[in-house]
Design a protein around this motif. Structure first.
Motif, short mmCIF file in Angstrom:
data_model
loop_
_atom_site.label_atom_id
_atom_site.label_comp_id
_atom_site.label_asym_id
_atom_site.label_seq_id
_atom_site.Cartn_x
_atom_site.Cartn_y
_atom_site.Cartn_z
N PHE A 29 4.70 28.30 77.28
CA PHE A 29 5.52 27.13 76.94
C PHE A 29 5.46 26.06 78.03
O PHE A 29 5.77 24.90 77.79
CB PHE A 29 6.97 27.54 76.70
CG PHE A 29 7.26 27.90 75.27
CD1 PHE A 29 7.48 26.93 74.32
CD2 PHE A 29 7.28 29.22 74.87
CE1 PHE A 29 7.73 27.25 73.00
CE2 PHE A 29 7.53 29.57 73.55
CZ PHE A 29 7.75 28.58 72.61
N LYS A 65 12.37 23.67 71.61
CA LYS A 65 12.18 24.87 72.43
C LYS A 65 13.49 25.65 72.59
O LYS A 65 13.48 26.88 72.62
CB LYS A 65 11.59 24.49 73.78
CG LYS A 65 10.11 24.13 73.70
CD LYS A 65 9.48 23.92 75.03
CE LYS A 65 9.75 22.55 75.57
NZ LYS A 65 8.96 22.22 76.75
N GLU A 75 13.94 29.43 71.39
CA GLU A 75 14.48 30.43 72.31
C GLU A 75 15.62 31.21 71.65
O GLU A 75 15.70 32.44 71.77
CB GLU A 75 14.98 29.75 73.58
CG GLU A 75 15.52 30.71 74.62
CD GLU A 75 16.02 29.98 75.88
OE1 GLU A 75 17.00 30.46 76.48
OE2 GLU A 75 15.42 28.96 76.26
N ILE A 87 3.87 25.23 69.37
CA ILE A 87 5.11 25.91 69.73
C ILE A 87 5.15 27.30 69.11
O ILE A 87 5.48 28.30 69.77
CB ILE A 87 6.33 25.07 69.29
CG1 ILE A 87 6.44 23.81 70.15
CG2 ILE A 87 7.62 25.89 69.38
CD1 ILE A 87 7.43 22.79 69.66
N SER A 122 7.21 30.08 80.03
CA SER A 122 7.61 31.19 79.15
C SER A 122 8.34 32.28 79.93
O SER A 122 9.25 32.92 79.41
CB SER A 122 6.38 31.78 78.46
OG SER A 122 5.82 30.87 77.55
#
Length: 513
Positions: free
Chosen positions: A200, A210, A214, A236, A413
């Motif tokens: 990411f 994002k 998550e 993504i 990430s």
């Protein structure tokens, strides 16, 4: 003379021990096979006959009858070749009676006596262990797969002659001359905590998206990404595996059983240690999605079990294929009924779908979108209301500006995964002993217990319920997502701010549908 040998058989994702019974007696020479067998099982008589000849054994002119019990369950596949050959050798006196006691034997035979790769070894070995077998004779190519099961000896056999040598040897000779297969489970499971791939940190901007991703990863929630072409939806989605919590050993074995039955394990990958990421093409049929066929096999929804099912440009999938997702999204399993039985495959996946808002992709920007309202409605109608109602999070992926592209790199990430791991630990403690791993798996009873709202939060939720005209399912989805958001923030209670964010994720779809 009568003889019998234990072997493994498959029924859906589960295995059971079958018994290969052979009777060789005087009479008109012949080779009959019974026991509700498919064509490829019946063909074993020719493979076995030629394999025995080419291994140096001569078949006397006897009447041979082979039964594979239980006779009320249909048998398919080629895994019965080796046990039939061994049972036949015992029946004609080439091998002593009792030499295959406490041993499960599985494998396909080539005409030269070679024992070939066979699907479904992992669930068979697991079942053999549960039923008290001490040893499993499996194809050499499958020994690593079977070795991940602790508490039972797995011996890889490359040919019929080698299997005969093993059965003729005494206990000491077996231990000395035949090395049992081993697997380093700690090393294999360590691989699940190491992710090397897309990150990411390579994506600039799109912070809101994002954050939604998550949340979806932390609670294993279904998510829909909608936005203009080139906004970053696919980029993504493909990075979601980098932030998912690792598989436990129990989950890893469950996923590996599915891949074993599908013939997708090999010597290099004997255990699935990373969460699957399946991205089928939009031309996939509903049968390939759900599973089935003449010999039922797991479909794409089962191959994505405990992992991600990514549908890029979801509106281009056939309506029939998309509607197949209804049951597995709700029940976490797929049931396939055939005339000779019903098969159940697990399908607990995280759906990640991506789509444009209209045929040209730029709606509602009328400066760029040339689609009329009828075209837009027809395009969006590919996603039905019941499917939308089963999606927990719907987030808009906005068009990127040049300043966003040239901005500094975003969060990696690794740091996102660290927060998700914290939320995951909270969920483990919450659902200990309940058979639930993630918030998305909660039922009405768990929602009532773990998503209790305070006075102010209840009032806020009531306003949202009335304003958005939510269904009971959609309201429960909001509570589950709010619980996950609270977990990511380390909060034991669901607060109004957590509810507001969860409701926002249910509001985007109202803009388009």
């Amino acid at each position: 003379m009568y003889s019998y040998v234990s072997t493994g058989a498959l029924n859906g994702i589960e295995s059971y021990l079958a018994t290969v019974e052979v009777d060789a007696s005087n009479g008109l020479p012949g080779f009959e096979m019974v026991g509700m067998l498919n064509a490829e099982v019946k063909e074993a008589r020719e493979r076995v006959r030629v394999a025995l000849k080419n291994t140096g054994f001569s078949m006397p002119p006897l009447r041979v009858t082979v039964n594979i019990s239980p006779a009320n369950l249909r048998k398919n596949g080629t895994a019965y070749d080796l046990p039939i050959a061994i049972a036949l050798l015992i029946a004609i006196g080439e091998l002593p009676q009792g030499c295959a006691e406490d041993i499960m034997i599985v494998g396909e035979l080539g005409l030269n006596g070679e024992v070939k790769f066979t699907n479904g070894i992992l669930p068979m070995v697991i079942q053999a262990k549960e039923e008290g077998k001490k040893v499993c004779l499996v194809p050499k190519e499958n020994e690593g797969e079977g070795a991940v099961v602790e508490g039972i000896d797995v011996i890889g056999i490359s040919g019929l002659g080698e299997a005969v040598e093993y059965l003729l040897a005494d206990k000491e000779e077996r231990q000395k001359c035949f090395k049992k297969a081993t697997a380093d489970l700690n090393r294999l499971m360590l691989q699940s905590s190491l992710y090397e791939g897309l990150d990411f940190g390579e994506i600039s901007g799109q912070e809101t998206v994002k954050k939604a991703v998550e949340t979806a990863a932390a609670g294993f929630h279904h998510i829909l990404l909608i936005g203009a072409p080139g906004a970053g939806k696919t980029m993504i989605a493909k990075r979601i595996p980098s932030i998912l919590p690792p598989l436990s050993l129990e989950d890893s074995l469950e996923v590996s059983k599915i891949y074993s039955i599908s013939g997708m394990l090999n010597e290099k990958q004997t255990l699935i240690t990373k969460r699957p990421f399946c991205s089928p093409h939009h031309t996939i049929s509903e049968q390939a999605f759900a599973g089935g066929g003449r010999i039922p096999k797991p479909g794409m929804v089962s191959l994505a079990h405990k992992g991600v099912l990514f549908l890029d440009e979801v509106v281009h999938f056939s309506n029939a294929a998309i509607e197949v997702l209804r049951q597995p999204m709700e029940d976490k399993k797929v049931q396939i009924a055939r005339s000779y039985g019903t098969f159940t495959y697990p399908a607990d996946f995280m759906l990640v779908a991506a789509m444009n808002p209209c045929p040209c992709g730029y709606y509602p920007d009328r400066n760029r979108c040339a689609c009329n309202e009828a075209q837009v409605r027809k395009y969006l109608s590919a996603i039905s209301g019941p499917i939308l109602d089963r999606i927990d999070i719907c987030v808009e992926v906005s068009r990127m500006e040049m300043k966003d592209l040239e901005g500094k790199s975003s969060e990696s990430s690794a740091s996102m995964r660290e927060r998700i791991q914290g939320a995951r630990i909270m969920q483990q403690e919450r659902f200990k002993g309940m058979g639930i791993s993630f918030n998305a798996q909660m039922g009405p009873a768990e929602i009532k217990r773990f998503c209790d709202l305070g006075g102010a939060e209840k009032k806020f939720a009531q306003q949202a319920f009335d304003a958005l005209k939510l269904s009971a399912r959609a309201y429960h989805k909001i509570l589950k997502v709010a619980r996950t958001i609270a977990d990511l923030n380390g909060s034991e209670r669901i607060e109004e701010i957590h509810l507001a964010e969860a409701i926002a994720y249910r509001s985007v779809d109202r803009k388009y549908w």
